[in-house]
Every structure is written in C-alpha cells, then in structure tokens.
Design a protein around this motif. Structure first.
Motif, short mmCIF file in Angstrom:
data_model
loop_
_atom_site.label_atom_id
_atom_site.label_comp_id
_atom_site.label_asym_id
_atom_site.label_seq_id
_atom_site.Cartn_x
_atom_site.Cartn_y
_atom_site.Cartn_z
N GLU A 97 9.22 3.24 -8.96
CA GLU A 97 8.73 2.57 -10.14
C GLU A 97 8.44 1.13 -9.67
O GLU A 97 7.64 0.45 -10.17
CB GLU A 97 9.67 2.73 -11.47
N THR A 98 9.24 0.51 -9.13
CA THR A 98 9.22 -0.81 -8.68
C THR A 98 8.26 -1.21 -7.42
O THR A 98 7.33 -1.84 -7.52
CB THR A 98 10.61 -1.45 -8.02
N VAL B 276 0.75 -1.26 -0.09
CA VAL B 276 0.07 0.05 0.11
C VAL B 276 0.86 1.23 -0.01
O VAL B 276 1.62 1.48 1.34
CB VAL B 276 -0.67 0.05 1.18
N LEU B 277 1.00 1.90 -1.12
CA LEU B 277 1.74 3.20 -1.26
C LEU B 277 1.62 4.05 -0.35
O LEU B 277 2.37 4.72 0.38
CB LEU B 277 1.66 3.70 -2.59
N ALA B 278 0.31 4.40 0.13
CA ALA B 278 -0.10 5.51 1.00
C ALA B 278 0.41 5.22 2.41
O ALA B 278 0.54 6.16 2.93
CB ALA B 278 -1.50 5.68 0.92
N ALA B 279 0.48 3.93 2.56
CA ALA B 279 1.09 3.54 3.91
C ALA B 279 2.42 3.05 4.16
O ALA B 279 2.75 2.79 5.13
CB ALA B 279 -0.02 2.61 4.47
N THR B 280 3.21 3.30 3.01
CA THR B 280 4.52 2.97 3.03
C THR B 280 5.45 4.15 3.36
O THR B 280 5.35 5.18 2.37
CB THR B 280 5.03 2.22 1.57
N ALA C 199 1.89 -2.25 -6.11
CA ALA C 199 0.98 -1.46 -5.38
C ALA C 199 -0.40 -1.74 -5.48
O ALA C 199 -0.90 -2.06 -6.69
CB ALA C 199 1.19 -0.17 -5.38
N ILE C 200 -1.33 -2.21 -4.56
CA ILE C 200 -2.57 -2.27 -4.52
C ILE C 200 -3.33 -0.90 -4.99
O ILE C 200 -4.65 -1.07 -5.46
CB ILE C 200 -3.07 -3.07 -3.40
N ASP C 201 -2.85 0.19 -4.42
CA ASP C 201 -3.52 1.30 -4.75
C ASP C 201 -2.82 2.19 -5.87
O ASP C 201 -2.96 3.37 -6.05
CB ASP C 201 -3.43 2.41 -3.42
#
Length: 124
Positions: free
Chosen positions: A111-112, A96-100, A117-119
C-alpha cells in the motif's frame, strides 16, 4: 526468476544510467548485496539533496568509478533502508513497482509502495 512487488517477473530499472548491484539494469536481490539495492527509484532534486546530506552523494560525477552522477528523472536501484529512511524523513522518491524487487515487502507495505509508484495506473 526474480519477482517484483506485484508478483510478476522483475523488469529492468535503468540501462542509462546503468544501475543495479551487478550493473545489469535490474534491482535484483543478491545475497552478497548487503545494501539490498532492490528499490527502483526515480530521482528527484529533493531526494538527491537528502541523500547527499545523509552521506551518500549520488549527484556528483565520480569518473574513477565510471559514474556520471545522477540527476532528477534518472532511475536508480536504491538500498531498501535508504528508501525507508527517506520515507520517514519526507524525502522518498517515486518508484517503479514493476522494477522493484519483492523483498522490499519485508520492510514496507505494498500500500505504501503504491502511493509512491509512477506506474500506479496499473492498479486503477
């Protein structure tokens, strides 16, 4: 204020199960956290098996630590190097990008991360 990999305020990863180095639901960076539990990962059967075989059994309940064990679909703050190792071995879970936390960008390119990402629709 902690930032995520998108440069925005870090969002919570999970309250059920309760995760984070401080068990506050967030994958924040803390100087005392030598493992850097900063990647909000969505557990998969493949990753849980990989982690167990690598010496970190996350699926078995440990009542003495008030830990019910993780199952596929649970979100959990992973150590940065464990996620990188799983990536290199073909077992990396979605994130989860927003929580990483943004500090993961010192090890892994955005990019990786976006590819896992699920978001991801956020970018499209």
């Amino acid at each position: 204020m902690s930032l995520n990999v998108l440069g925005q305020p870090l969002q919570a990863c999970s309250f059920d199960p309760l995760t984070g180095y401080l068990r506050d639901g967030c994958c924040s960076h803390h100087d005392s956290d030598r493992g850097q539990h900063i990647v909000c990962a969505v557990m998969s059967e493949q990753f849980l098996k990989f982690s167990k075989l690598s010496g970190n059994d996350l699926s078995t309940p440990r009542p003495e630590y008030d830990f019910a064990g993780l199952k596929a679909g649970d979100q959990w703050c992973l150590c940065a190097l464990r996620w990188l190792e799983a990536l290199q071995k073909g077992a990396a879970p979605k994130i989860v990008l927003a929580a990483t936390h943004e500090n993961i960008l010192d090890l892994i390119s955005l990019e990786t991360l976006v590819a896992y990402a699920i978001d991801r629709p956020y970018f499209e």
